[in-house]
Design an enzyme around this catalytic site. Structure first.
Site, mmCIF file in Angstrom:
data_model
loop_
_atom_site.group_PDB
_atom_site.id
_atom_site.type_symbol
_atom_site.label_atom_id
_atom_site.label_comp_id
_atom_site.label_asym_id
_atom_site.label_seq_id
_atom_site.Cartn_x
_atom_site.Cartn_y
_atom_site.Cartn_z
ATOM 1 N N ARG A 87 0.016 6.075 12.770
ATOM 2 C CA ARG A 87 -0.648 5.513 11.591
ATOM 3 C C ARG A 87 0.214 4.373 11.055
ATOM 4 N NH1 ARG A 87 -0.594 7.362 5.484
ATOM 5 N NH2 ARG A 87 -1.991 5.734 4.770
ATOM 6 N N HIS A 131 -2.092 -0.864 2.361
ATOM 7 C CA HIS A 131 -0.964 -0.024 1.944
ATOM 8 C C HIS A 131 -0.050 -0.892 1.077
ATOM 9 C CE1 HIS A 131 1.323 3.855 3.133
ATOM 10 N NE2 HIS A 131 1.978 3.315 2.115
ATOM 11 N N GLU A 176 -3.472 5.790 -1.008
ATOM 12 C CA GLU A 176 -3.053 6.227 -2.340
ATOM 13 C C GLU A 176 -3.534 5.316 -3.469
ATOM 14 O OE1 GLU A 176 1.091 7.289 -2.503
ATOM 15 O OE2 GLU A 176 0.845 8.864 -1.021
ATOM 16 N N ASN A 301 -2.240 12.848 1.368
ATOM 17 C CA ASN A 301 -0.779 12.760 1.425
ATOM 18 C C ASN A 301 -0.239 13.820 0.479
ATOM 19 O OD1 ASN A 301 -1.156 10.524 3.013
ATOM 20 N ND2 ASN A 301 -0.402 9.042 1.518
ATOM 21 N N TYR A 303 3.306 15.826 -0.958
ATOM 22 C CA TYR A 303 4.773 15.936 -0.999
ATOM 23 C C TYR A 303 5.221 17.140 -1.819
ATOM 24 C CZ TYR A 303 5.008 11.545 1.426
ATOM 25 O OH TYR A 303 4.877 10.578 2.389
ATOM 26 N N GLU A 366 0.091 12.030 5.373
ATOM 27 C CA GLU A 366 1.532 11.928 5.110
ATOM 28 C C GLU A 366 2.038 13.264 4.606
ATOM 29 O OE1 GLU A 366 2.996 8.857 2.476
ATOM 30 O OE2 GLU A 366 1.562 7.412 3.277
HETATM 31 C C1 NOJ Z 1 3.483 7.764 -0.124
HETATM 32 C C2 NOJ Z 1 3.351 6.336 0.292
HETATM 33 O O1 NOJ Z 1 2.133 6.134 0.945
HETATM 34 C C3 NOJ Z 1 4.509 5.844 1.132
HETATM 35 O O2 NOJ Z 1 4.424 4.470 1.208
HETATM 36 C C4 NOJ Z 1 5.822 6.328 0.557
HETATM 37 O O3 NOJ Z 1 6.912 5.808 1.222
HETATM 38 C C5 NOJ Z 1 5.835 7.847 0.587
HETATM 39 N N1 NOJ Z 1 4.776 8.333 -0.234
HETATM 40 C C6 NOJ Z 1 7.133 8.470 0.085
HETATM 41 O O4 NOJ Z 1 7.298 8.193 -1.250
#
Ligand code: NOJ
Length: 459
Positions: A87, A131, A176, A301, A303, A366
Site C-alpha cells: 500500500r 495521503h 484518514e 487504521n 493504533y 494500518e
Molecule cells: C496514520 C497515518 O496514515 C500515517 O501516515 C502515520 O504515519 C501513522 N498513522 C502513524 O502515526
C-alpha cells in the site's frame, strides 16, 4: 488464535485464511524524498515543515527514505519477506505539480515503474489517492476548506485511473479524513496548520465529497479492481459507568469518527454532532447522495483506544483520561482489545449499507507501533513491536472466526519514515532506516510477520 497446551507446552499459534491479504503500507511524503525531482510541485508539507516550530527540529520529507530512487530494493525486501501487497500513496503534486492543469508525465512514469517492479515479484498494488500531500497551489486557493477542491480531486482521481488503472489492484480514495480535516484545519498540528472551526467543518464535508466524486469517476472509468476508503476511527470507551461518561464517549465517536463514516455509508451526519454539539456542515442539495457511493471495502487504521469522560470545560464536551497500559514510543497505550470492539462496531454499522446482500469486506490498512529501535551487529531486536503485532493479530484471527469479514492486514510501516510533525524521531518501520546512509536493516518484527504469512505464526 489457538492456544495449544500439550504435554506442558504452552504455545500460541496465529491462523489465518489462505487468501488473507498480507501487506505493508507507506505514504508518498513520508518515504519518497526526491521532493524537487521528477517535475514534482510543492505540497503543503514542504511549506509547513519550513514554518518554525511546526515539525520537530525543522525536519522535512526532502529525502525521507529516498524510495523514489530505491523502490527496486524495497520491492525486493517485501518479496523476500513474503508480502502479497504494498500500500503506497500517489503524490498529487507529482501528477499535477500545481494541483490542476497539465499532467506531469515523469510522475506517472515513476508510479508505473514502481508498480511494475512490485508485480514482477508477485506483489499486488494498493494505491491511496490522497495521503496528505496537497499541492500548495490548491491550499493557496483555500485547500480543503474551499468547495472547489472537490472538482480538482475529481480531475486528479480520473487522471490516476486513466494513467495507472491497468497496474493497480486496489484503490483507496482518502487516507484518514479525520487527520486531513481536524489535524490540518482545527488543531493546526498538521499542514496547513490552521485552527479554525468553520474551515475544519467545511474540510470535513469536502473530504467526504471528494471521496464520493472519486468513486463516481472510478465507476465511470470501467475499471474493476476494488475501491474503498481508509478511516482512522476513534471509538473510545467511557472512563466510568456514569451516564455522562457514556454520552461523552458517544459524542467523541460521533465527532471524530461518525462524521466521516456515516455519510459514506448513507447514514448522513450524526445528530450528536449536528444537534447535541450544534455544529453546522456546509451541505448543499444532492451532496449526501454523492458521498454515499457504494464502495467495495472499508479500510481501517487502528493504533489504540482511549477512555473518554464528560468534560464541560472542553470545546466538544469530552476529554480523554489517563490509562494504565504500557505505552508505545508515541505515548499511545497498547489496547489490542479495542481493535476487537472497533471492528465489531464497523461490521455492525456497515451491515446492509448500499443495499448489499453480503457484508462489506474490511481491511486493516494500518496497524503498528513506534519503538525506540537500535541496530546492533546488523540486527534490530524490536521485541516490543513483535509483542504488539502478536496481540493485535491474535484479535484479527479471533474476529475472523467470529464472522467479521476481515480480509487483509497492512502493517504500518514498511520503513521507518517521516512521522509528520514528529519528524524522524518516531520509528514505525518493520525495516530500520539509517537516515544518514539510508541503509535498510530488517527488524525482528519483519521476520515475525514473514513467519505468520507463511503459516508459522507461533510462539
Ligand atoms: C496514520 C497515518 O496514515 C500515517 O501516515 C502515520 O504515519 C501513522 N498513522 C502513524 O502515526
Amino acid at each position: 488464535m489457538l492456544t495449544l497446551v500439550k504435554a506442558g507446552l504452552n504455545m500460541n499459534k496465529l491462523d489465518f485464511p489462505a487468501d488473507f491479504l498480507w501487506g505493508t503500507a507507506t505514504a508518498s511524503y513520508q518515504v519518497e524524498g526526491a521532493a524537487y525531482e521528477g517535475g514534482r510541485g510543492e505540497c503543503i508539507w514542504d511549506t509547513f515543515s519550513r514554518r518554525p516550530g511546526a515539525v520537530y527540529a525543522g525536519e522535512n520529507g526532502n529525502v525521507a527514505c529516498d524510495q523514489y530512487h530505491r523502490y527496486v530494493e524495497d520491492a525486493e525486501i517485501m518479496s523476500e519477506l513474503g508480502f502479497k501487497s504494498y500500500r503506497f500513496s500517489i503524490a498529487w503534486p507529482r501528477i499535477f505539480p500545481s494541483g490542476t492543469g497539465n499532467v506531469n508525465k515523469e510522475g506517472i512514469e515513476y508510479y508505473r515503474n514502481l508498480c511494475k517492479e512490485l508485480k514482477k515479484r508477485g506483489i499486488q498494488t494498493c494505491a491511496t489517492l490522497y495521503h496528505w500531500d496537497l499541492p500548495q497551489a490548491l491550499e493557496d486557493a483555500g485547500g480543503w476548506a474551499n468547495r472547489s477542491i472537490v472538482d480538482a480531486f475529481r480531475n486528479y482521481a480520473k487522471t490516476c485511473y486513466k494513467e495507472l488503472g491497468d497496474l493497480i489492484d486496489m484503490w483507496i480514495t482518502i487516507n484518514e479524513p479525520f487527520c486531513v480535516a481536524y489535524l490540518g484545519y482545527l488543531f493546526g498540528v498538521h499542514a496547513p496548520g490552521i485552527k479554525d472551526q468553520d474551515k475544519a467543518l467545511a474540510a470535513v464535508h469536502h473530504v467526504n465529497m471528494a471521496h464520493g466524486v472519486a468513486v463516481q469517476e472510478y465507476r465511470a472509468s470501467g475499471l474493476k479492481a476494488p475501491i474503498g476508503i481508509t478511516w482512522n476511527p476513534s471509538t473510545p470507551r467511557p472512563a466510568t459507568k456514569s451516564e455522562a461518561d457514556k454520552k461523552a464517549a458517544d459524542i467523541a465517536r460521533a465527532f471524530y469518527t461518525e462524521v466521516f463514516i456515516f455519510p459514506c455509508l448513507g447514514k448522513g451526519y450524526p445528530e450528536l454532532v449536528t444537534k447535541d454539539l450544534g455544529l453546522k456542515l456546509p451541505v448543499k442539495d444532492g451532496d449526501m447522495e454523492i458521498i454515499a457511493q457504494p464502495i467495495d471495502f472499508l479500510g481501517v487504521n487502528y493504533y489504540s483506544e482511549s477512555p473518554a469522560f464528560a468534560d464541560n470545560n472542553a470545546p466538544y464536551k469530552f476529554s480523554f483520561k489517563s490509562f494504565w497500559q504500557e505505552a508505545t514510543a508515541m505515548g499511545w497505550p497498547y489496547t489490542p482489545y479495542g481493535l476487537k470492539r472497533q471492528l465489531k462496531w464497523i461490521a455492525e454499522i456497515s451491515k446492509g449499507a448500499f443495499n448489499a446482500d453480503k457484508e462489506i469486506p474490511i481491511y486493516i490498512t494500518e496497524n503498528g507501533c513506534a519503538c525506540e529501535d537500535v541496530v546492533a551487529d546488523g540486527r534490530v531486536h524490536d521485541s516490543q513491536r513483535v509483542k504488539y503485532l502478536q496481540q493485535h493479530l491474535a484479535i484479527c484471527a479471533d474476529i475472523i472466526k467470529e464472522g467479521v469479514p476481515l480480509k487483509g492486514y497492512f502493517v504500518w510501516s514498511l520503513l521507518d519514515n517521516f512521522e509528520w510533525a514528529f519528524g524522524y524521531t518516531k520509528r514505525f518501520g518493520i525495516i530500520h532506516v539509517d537516515f544518514k546512509t539510508l541503509k535498510r536493516t530488517i527488524k525482528d518484527s519483519a521476520y515475525f510477520l514473514r513467519d505468520v504469512i507463511t503459516g508459522f505464526g507461533e510462539w
